[in-house]
Scaffold this active site. Structure first.
Site, mmCIF file in Angstrom:
data_model
loop_
_atom_site.group_PDB
_atom_site.id
_atom_site.type_symbol
_atom_site.label_atom_id
_atom_site.label_comp_id
_atom_site.label_asym_id
_atom_site.label_seq_id
_atom_site.Cartn_x
_atom_site.Cartn_y
_atom_site.Cartn_z
ATOM 1 N N GLU A 73 -11.453 -29.977 24.076
ATOM 2 C CA GLU A 73 -11.252 -29.390 25.412
ATOM 3 C C GLU A 73 -12.043 -30.183 26.445
ATOM 4 O O GLU A 73 -12.750 -29.628 27.288
ATOM 5 C CB GLU A 73 -11.700 -27.925 25.419
ATOM 6 C CG GLU A 73 -11.053 -27.112 24.311
ATOM 7 C CD GLU A 73 -11.418 -25.641 24.355
ATOM 8 O OE1 GLU A 73 -10.500 -24.820 24.427
ATOM 9 O OE2 GLU A 73 -12.618 -25.313 24.346
ATOM 10 N N CYS A 84 -10.949 -16.449 27.034
ATOM 11 C CA CYS A 84 -11.881 -16.685 28.144
ATOM 12 C C CYS A 84 -11.167 -16.712 29.487
ATOM 13 O O CYS A 84 -11.713 -16.251 30.497
ATOM 14 C CB CYS A 84 -12.630 -17.993 27.918
ATOM 15 S SG CYS A 84 -11.564 -19.377 27.470
HETATM 16 ZN ZN LIG Z 1 -10.747 -20.367 29.355
#
Ligand SMILES: [Zn+2]
Length: 661
Positions: free
Chosen positions: A315, A407
């Protein structure tokens, strides 16, 4: 426990009203608020009326509340989900805290849901203040032993931020009492005289600075500073899977860093927290390091949409200009983190470029993370889609109601809920007002000269006209500063019907200083002609392409606007049509109302390839190739894609001939 006196509160997520190194100071919701109509207010209402309730149902289904019940000893079973499940609850609570200050407050079901969540956090908290359902239920013996992957400090940071939101917006200190006790074991483990340690996922730094702003207790600021000081010395150990210590921003000491690297959300949460520390301490080396990294970010690693972090693997940020389109990661949380960071840099420096990036990110890479219905989300925000499920997962083709790693959805909720805060600021010495984001809004502040009230009327981002009326003014002079977006090629500023010239300062703001009268009116006319944008020559994924933009919006081509025999992936922009002939049309019934952009397209005939992936240029076919078919080129705002039948989409559009830049 030490008695804490909370500073007089106002409703704002980042309270820089007393920050000694803030060039400009953020405003509370009492001082700057969105009017109930307009682009963002509509989305903020949907957030309150639809998304927050949806979020609570998802938290219940996903097991987040169950985990807290396990920690409290009131339920049986196994812990569910990843280690940071508690943070989804507290991010959602933070968003609900903001909603509590909206007209009418919280409805009964939302209030009950919030009470349930707060009650569970209180019940789960241990007598020593520790609160983290994963480590309480699954691995009590590993408390503070897995700083690289454990997320305990990350979860604590989100709890602190939720507590501050509830204190400031809802005037409710239940969460703050929990948060102050959560800090105690953290201080005992990481405070002065304790062994070094930093969180694998930054977040607590900005939360602790904000807690300091709320409580005035210096130990909170010092703890944040310790986490900043100790970072970059390899304390977190290697991360062989995702590129070593850079993944955690633990490769280079914070003050020496010049590249933005590693996991994008971690990197941008860290820089946000570091900039917060600077705003309180004024340490030049911190600001210089932040400006170097911001230059690396925006100069070489930023997507046109404001998206951040190009790699699915880790990420993470990639190499310079490593900005793939279909494989773009661009996590919604990273866009949010970029906005939070740029906001603090704006406060620190007073330079419009930071507000420009906030705008670009809000309207594009952030907003694409949320469906128009307010109940589905993108985690990953690509710039090109073949319209088929993506191999890496996380729903690249269609937004999802929730995620195993969730998230992003509550992060979207908390930013939308606190959006008023990003509209405007005042000078540190109260000489003037700066308007950064244009939306129907009211700004009412006490300047050094006296009380001022402004009303902003606009149909932004669809129309470029912004009218600002002075409703209240003191007898002395003060200045009004208006951001001139970099994209506005020809901008007109008028005061009471007369053109104002030479008002642009060196930082990207129009400045009008005078003794104002109630009824004075400033009109800003921004240039919303659709425009073409070229990529950097090294941006391989966009080579030979341009993008269409209009005002703050990035546009894309999406299949539902094209006939079945015209695949969006085969459409090229006809450059023989002069760029000024790009036209815009208001479509009230399309995608909740959007301005579409139109041009002339040419369709590549892929049938001539006879199923081959490659063709030799040596073996040209006899006769001349068929002339490409002309198709009307229609583009929609990027944020609105994937709200209809899933199909191909692209932001970067090939052109019929090379572009000269
Ligand atoms: Zn996120």
């Amino acid at each position: 426990m030490q008695v804490t006196t909370v500073q007089a509160t106002a409703s704002l997520p980042v309270d820089t009203r007393r920050s000694p190194y803030a060039h400009w100071r953020g405003l509370s919701r009492e001082q700057a608020r969105l009017e109930p109509t307009g682009f963002w207010a509509t989305r903020q209402q949907r957030n309150r009326q639809v998304t927050l309730g949806h979020g609570f149902r998802m938290l219940d289904e996903a097991g987040n509340l169950h985990n807290l019940r396990l920690a409290a000893g009131t339920a049986q079973g196994d812990y569910r989900g990843p280690v940071f499940m508690d943070s989804d609850v507290t991010k959602w609570l933070e968003a609900v805290g903001y909603a509590a200050a909206a007209p009418g407050g919280l409805d009964a079901s939302l209030r009950q849901a919030a009470d349930t969540a707060i009650g569970l956090l209180a019940a789960a908290q241990q007598p020593d203040g520790y609160l983290d359902s994963y480590y309480q239920v699954v691995a009590p013996e590993r408390r503070w032993a897995e700083l690289n992957t454990g997320h305990e400090l990350y979860c604590a940071g989100h709890l602190i931020q939720a507590a501050i939101a509830w204190q400031r917006y809802a005037h409710d200190d239940r969460l703050l009492q929990i948060a102050l006790r959560v800090v105690e074991p953290i201080n005992s483990r990481f405070g002065p005289g304790q062994p070094a340690g930093v969180p694998g996922h930054p977040e607590i730094e900005m939360a602790l600075v904000e807690l300091y702003r709320l409580t005035g207790r210096r130990e909170h600021l010092e703890l944040a500073q310790r986490f900043v000081d100790q970072r970059g010395y390899g304390l977190l150990g290697p991360n062989p899977r995702f590129g070593g210590a850079a993944y955690y921003q633990d490769r280079v000491p914070v003050r020496e860093a010049s590249e933005i690297e590693g996991h994008a959300v971690r990197a941008l949460y860290l820089t946000t927290g570091v900039t917060d520390v600077y705003l309180e301490t004024g340490e030049g080396a911190l600001l210089e390091a932040m400006l170097r990294q911001w230059a690396d970010f925006t100069g070489r690693k930023l997507y046109l949409t404001g998206g951040a972090g190009s790699r699915h693997s880790g990420e993470a940020f990639g190499h310079p200009y490593e900005l793939p389109t279909e494989r773009a990661y661009c996590e919604t949380c990273a866009a949010i983190a970029s906005i939070m960071w740029s906001w603090r840099l704006l406060l620190a420096t007073g330079e419009a470029r930071f507000a420009d990036l906030i705008e670009r990110t809000l309207y594009n890479g952030f907003l694409s993370g949320l469906a128009l219905d307010g109940q589905r989300f993108f985690y990953v925000n690509p710039l090109l889609s073949h319209g088929r499920p993506e191999v890496v997962g996380r729903g690249v083709v269609e937004r999802q109601p929730w995620f195993l790693v969730a998230c992003c959805p509550p992060n979207v909720m908390r930013l939308l809920g606190s959006l008023d805060h990003y509209l405007a600021t005042i000078d540190a010495d109260g000489r003037g007002i700066q308007v950064h984001q244009y939306a129907p809004s009211v700004i009412a502040v006490d300047l050094a000269a006296g009380a001022v009230e402004l009303r902003v009327a606009t149909d932004y981002p669809w129309q470029g006209r912004v009218e600002i009326t002075v409703d209240r003014a003191p007898s002395g002079p003060w200045s009004l500063q208006l951001r001139r977006p970099r994209w506005s090629v020809s901008t007109r500023l008028q005061l009471n019907g007369a053109d104002v010239h030479s008002a642009l300062d060196g930082h990207g703001y129009f400045v009008v200083e005078r003794t104002w009268q109630p009824g004075d009116r400033v009109v800003l006319e921004l240039d919303l002609h659709p425009r073409m944008t070229a990529p950097h020559p090294r941006l391989e994924a966009a080579r030979g392409c341009v993008a269409i933009e209009r005002g703050p919006l990035v546009y894309c081509l999406e299949q539902p606007d094209y006939p079945d025999d015209a695949d969006v992936l085969d459409v090229a922009l006809d450059l023989d049509l002069p760029p000024e002939r790009l036209s815009a049309t208001w479509q009230p019934d399309l995608l909740d109302g959007v301005m579409t952009v139109h041009a002339r397209g040419r369709l590549t005939d892929t049938a001539a390839w006879d199923g081959a992936t490659f063709r030799s240029l040596q073996k040209r076919r006899p006769g001349s190739p068929p002339a490409p078919r002309t198709v009307p080129l229609v583009a929609i705002p990027y944020y609105a894609w994937a709200n209809r039948t899933p199909g191909p989409m692209r932001v970067w559009i090939p052109t019929t001939r090379p572009i000269g830049v």
